[in-house]
Design an enzyme around this catalytic site. Structure first.
Site, PDB file in Angstrom:
ATOM      1  CG  ASP A   1      18.849 -52.231 -30.056  1.00  0.00           C
ATOM      2  OD1 ASP A   1      19.599 -52.857 -29.498  1.00  0.00           O
ATOM      3  OD2 ASP A   1      19.323 -51.263 -30.734  1.00  0.00           O
TER       4      ASP A   1
ATOM      5  CE  LYS B   1      22.510 -49.616 -31.907  1.00  0.00           C
ATOM      6  NZ  LYS B   1      21.437 -49.607 -30.775  1.00  0.00           N
TER       7      LYS B   1
ATOM      8  CB  SER C   1      28.767 -55.828 -26.099  1.00  0.00           C
ATOM      9  OG  SER C   1      27.418 -55.298 -26.274  1.00  0.00           O
TER      10      SER C   1
ATOM     11  N   GLY D   1      17.082 -44.134 -31.786  1.00  0.00           N
ATOM     12  CA  GLY D   1      16.912 -45.642 -31.919  1.00  0.00           C
ATOM     13  C   GLY D   1      16.360 -46.339 -31.062  1.00  0.00           C
ATOM     14  CB  ALA D   2      17.150 -46.626 -27.442  1.00  0.00           C
TER      15      ALA D   2
HETATM   16  P1  NAP Z   1      19.849 -41.632 -30.166  1.00  0.00           P
HETATM   17  O1  NAP Z   1      19.394 -42.217 -31.313  1.00  0.00           O
HETATM   18  O2  NAP Z   1      21.210 -40.820 -30.121  1.00  0.00           O
HETATM   19  O3  NAP Z   1      18.783 -40.898 -29.443  1.00  0.00           O
HETATM   20  C1  NAP Z   1      19.060 -40.083 -28.146  1.00  0.00           C
HETATM   21  C2  NAP Z   1      17.722 -39.651 -27.575  1.00  0.00           C
HETATM   22  O4  NAP Z   1      18.111 -38.965 -26.438  1.00  0.00           O
HETATM   23  C3  NAP Z   1      16.861 -38.564 -28.635  1.00  0.00           C
HETATM   24  O5  NAP Z   1      15.845 -38.662 -28.378  1.00  0.00           O
HETATM   25  C4  NAP Z   1      17.636 -37.182 -27.819  1.00  0.00           C
HETATM   26  O6  NAP Z   1      16.668 -36.074 -27.937  1.00  0.00           O
HETATM   27  C5  NAP Z   1      17.603 -37.634 -26.230  1.00  0.00           C
HETATM   28  N1  NAP Z   1      18.462 -36.777 -25.451  1.00  0.00           N
HETATM   29  C6  NAP Z   1      19.753 -36.800 -25.668  1.00  0.00           C
HETATM   30  N2  NAP Z   1      20.187 -36.101 -24.542  1.00  0.00           N
HETATM   31  C7  NAP Z   1      19.367 -35.769 -23.747  1.00  0.00           C
HETATM   32  C8  NAP Z   1      19.052 -34.952 -22.780  1.00  0.00           C
HETATM   33  N3  NAP Z   1      20.041 -34.390 -22.119  1.00  0.00           N
HETATM   34  N4  NAP Z   1      17.928 -34.620 -22.112  1.00  0.00           N
HETATM   35  C9  NAP Z   1      16.666 -35.183 -22.822  1.00  0.00           C
HETATM   36  N5  NAP Z   1      16.746 -35.992 -23.825  1.00  0.00           N
HETATM   37  C10 NAP Z   1      18.039 -36.187 -24.453  1.00  0.00           C
HETATM   38  O7  NAP Z   1      20.476 -42.907 -29.179  1.00  0.00           O
HETATM   39  P2  NAP Z   1      19.755 -44.145 -28.690  1.00  0.00           P
HETATM   40  O8  NAP Z   1      20.541 -45.321 -29.706  1.00  0.00           O
HETATM   41  O9  NAP Z   1      18.189 -43.895 -29.113  1.00  0.00           O
HETATM   42  O10 NAP Z   1      20.121 -44.387 -27.265  1.00  0.00           O
HETATM   43  C11 NAP Z   1      19.401 -43.759 -26.296  1.00  0.00           C
HETATM   44  C12 NAP Z   1      19.565 -44.400 -25.067  1.00  0.00           C
HETATM   45  O11 NAP Z   1      19.352 -45.754 -24.840  1.00  0.00           O
HETATM   46  C13 NAP Z   1      21.350 -44.210 -24.667  1.00  0.00           C
HETATM   47  O12 NAP Z   1      21.342 -44.031 -23.324  1.00  0.00           O
HETATM   48  C14 NAP Z   1      21.783 -45.563 -24.963  1.00  0.00           C
HETATM   49  O13 NAP Z   1      22.810 -45.864 -23.942  1.00  0.00           O
HETATM   50  C15 NAP Z   1      20.570 -46.516 -24.613  1.00  0.00           C
HETATM   51  N6  NAP Z   1      20.665 -47.875 -25.153  1.00  0.00           N
HETATM   52  C16 NAP Z   1      20.557 -48.911 -24.383  1.00  0.00           C
HETATM   53  C17 NAP Z   1      20.677 -50.111 -24.685  1.00  0.00           C
HETATM   54  C18 NAP Z   1      20.715 -51.289 -24.073  1.00  0.00           C
HETATM   55  O14 NAP Z   1      20.953 -52.519 -24.434  1.00  0.00           O
HETATM   56  N7  NAP Z   1      20.500 -51.097 -22.761  1.00  0.00           N
HETATM   57  C19 NAP Z   1      20.502 -50.318 -26.303  1.00  0.00           C
HETATM   58  C20 NAP Z   1      20.562 -49.299 -27.113  1.00  0.00           C
HETATM   59  C21 NAP Z   1      20.463 -47.904 -26.321  1.00  0.00           C
HETATM   60  P3  NAP Z   1      17.025 -35.123 -29.428  1.00  0.00           P
HETATM   61  O15 NAP Z   1      16.323 -35.911 -30.557  1.00  0.00           O
HETATM   62  O16 NAP Z   1      16.248 -33.908 -28.937  1.00  0.00           O
HETATM   63  O17 NAP Z   1      18.387 -35.169 -29.410  1.00  0.00           O
END
Ligand code: NAP
Length: 279
Positions: free
Chosen positions: A109, A73, A25, A136-137
């Site tokens: 997002d 967040k 960012s 969150g995503a």
């Molecule tokens: P989060 O709230 O911590 O959620 C993570 C999710 O991933 C949960 O559903 C978790 O499952 C699952 N997970 C984690 N490790 C895993 C694995 N090895 N195999 C299968 N599922 C797994 O995180 P988030 O904020 O939603 O972010 C998720 C992804 O989106 C991240 O990679 C982040 O970098 C990306 N993201 C990208 C942007 C962008 O601007 N491009 C913005 C926001 C997020 P459980 O519930 O079972 O733990």
């Protein structure tokens, strides 16, 4: 050209999270700030959950603004006085600023996913999508797809409880979200779009969240994980099956561009942001 170095008048924008050292960012926001000649600087600050509220208030009250990333967040949403509908829908805030003395917060997002998904599939009205993940995503992705007129959204998560919680959170809006508790339920199912909203792929050696070959069909795949060059393991896997796919770079730009509009009331230069990320 923007100022060569921050001055006494410079507005400070901060990204608050833990970790933040990997974040891109600052790279693309500072490029956009310089391109528009704004007197501002964007920095990343690692902080714990107890510091996020005080920091948000301090930055906003001193004329600054900023972003919030994982894992803060939800605590950030708690301290916002004027939340947008996006914050109320998701319970999460990734963008803050001050207006007329009040602390405002948004969750851009949703706008980020809308922007990235529209580049892959311009018309999502009536679409059927699969979201992998339930954090969150994934919640932002579900909101974006619902707003685009999705006919059906299936959520598959490693922990099914979280997928049911996501469904319960958004069910009052439109009853289009279903939960799959096992990949067996998805065999031969057809989707217009599969979104990887898990963190799988962030670390080398991570297993894929789903073998897309087990689906009946999949027209496009969007990985929210981003990687310079855009070839995440999930994107490589999808493309090896002939599926149109892109990584999370455009989501990053889309959420950042929407935040930029809130802070500066100006149109961000998307091409400058893209070039900064590909340099
Ligand atoms: P989060 O709230 O911590 O959620 C993570 C999710 O991933 C949960 O559903 C978790 O499952 C699952 N997970 C984690 N490790 C895993 C694995 N090895 N195999 C299968 N599922 C797994 O995180 P988030 O904020 O939603 O972010 C998720 C992804 O989106 C991240 O990679 C982040 O970098 C990306 N993201 C990208 C942007 C962008 O601007 N491009 C913005 C926001 C997020 P459980 O519930 O079972 O733990």
């Amino acid at each position: 050209m923007g100022p060569a170095a921050p001055a006494a008048s410079t507005r400070v924008l901060a990204l608050l999270g833990d970790p933040v050292a990997h974040s891109l960012s600052p790279v693309f926001q500072n490029a956009a700030i310089a391109a528009l000649g704004l007197d501002a600087v964007y920095v990343a600050i690692r902080c714990d959950a107890t510091a996020v509220g005080p920091l948000i208030r301090a930055f906003a009250r001193s004329g600054g603004a900023g972003n919030v990333t994982v894992p803060h967040k939800h605590p950030a949403a708690e301290c916002i006085q004027l939340p947008t509908p996006a914050v109320r829908r998701t319970g999460a805030c990734n963008t803050f600023w001050q207006e007329h003395g009040e602390l405002c917060g948004d969750n851009t997002d949703i706008e980020g996913v809308r922007h990235a998904a529209a580049l892959l599939l311009p018309d999502l009205a009536g679409s059927r999508s699969l979201i992998l993940g339930a954090g969150g995503a994934a919640t932002a992705a579900a909101c974006a797809l619902m707003d685009a007129g999705a006919a059906g959204i299936t959520v598959l998560n490693r922990s099914p409880d979280r997928a049911f919680a996501l469904q319960a959170r958004l069910d009052g809006e439109r009853r289009v979200i279903g939960v799959a508790i096992s990949t067996l339920q998805l065999q031969d199912a057809s989707f217009d779009l599969v979104v990887n909203a898990t963190s799988a792929g962030l670390r080398a050696g991570d297993a894929l969240p789903l073998d897309l070959a087990t689906l009946g069909s999949c027209a496009a795949a969007l990985d929210l994980v981003y990687e310079p060059g855009g070839l995440t393991p999930f994107v490589r896997h999808a493309r090896s099956l002939g599926i149109r796919a892109s990584d999370g770079t455009e989501m990053l730009i889309g959420q950042g561009a929407a935040a930029f509009r809130r802070w500066f009331d100006a149109e961000p230069p998307l091409d400058v942001m893209r070039r900064a990320l590909s340099a």
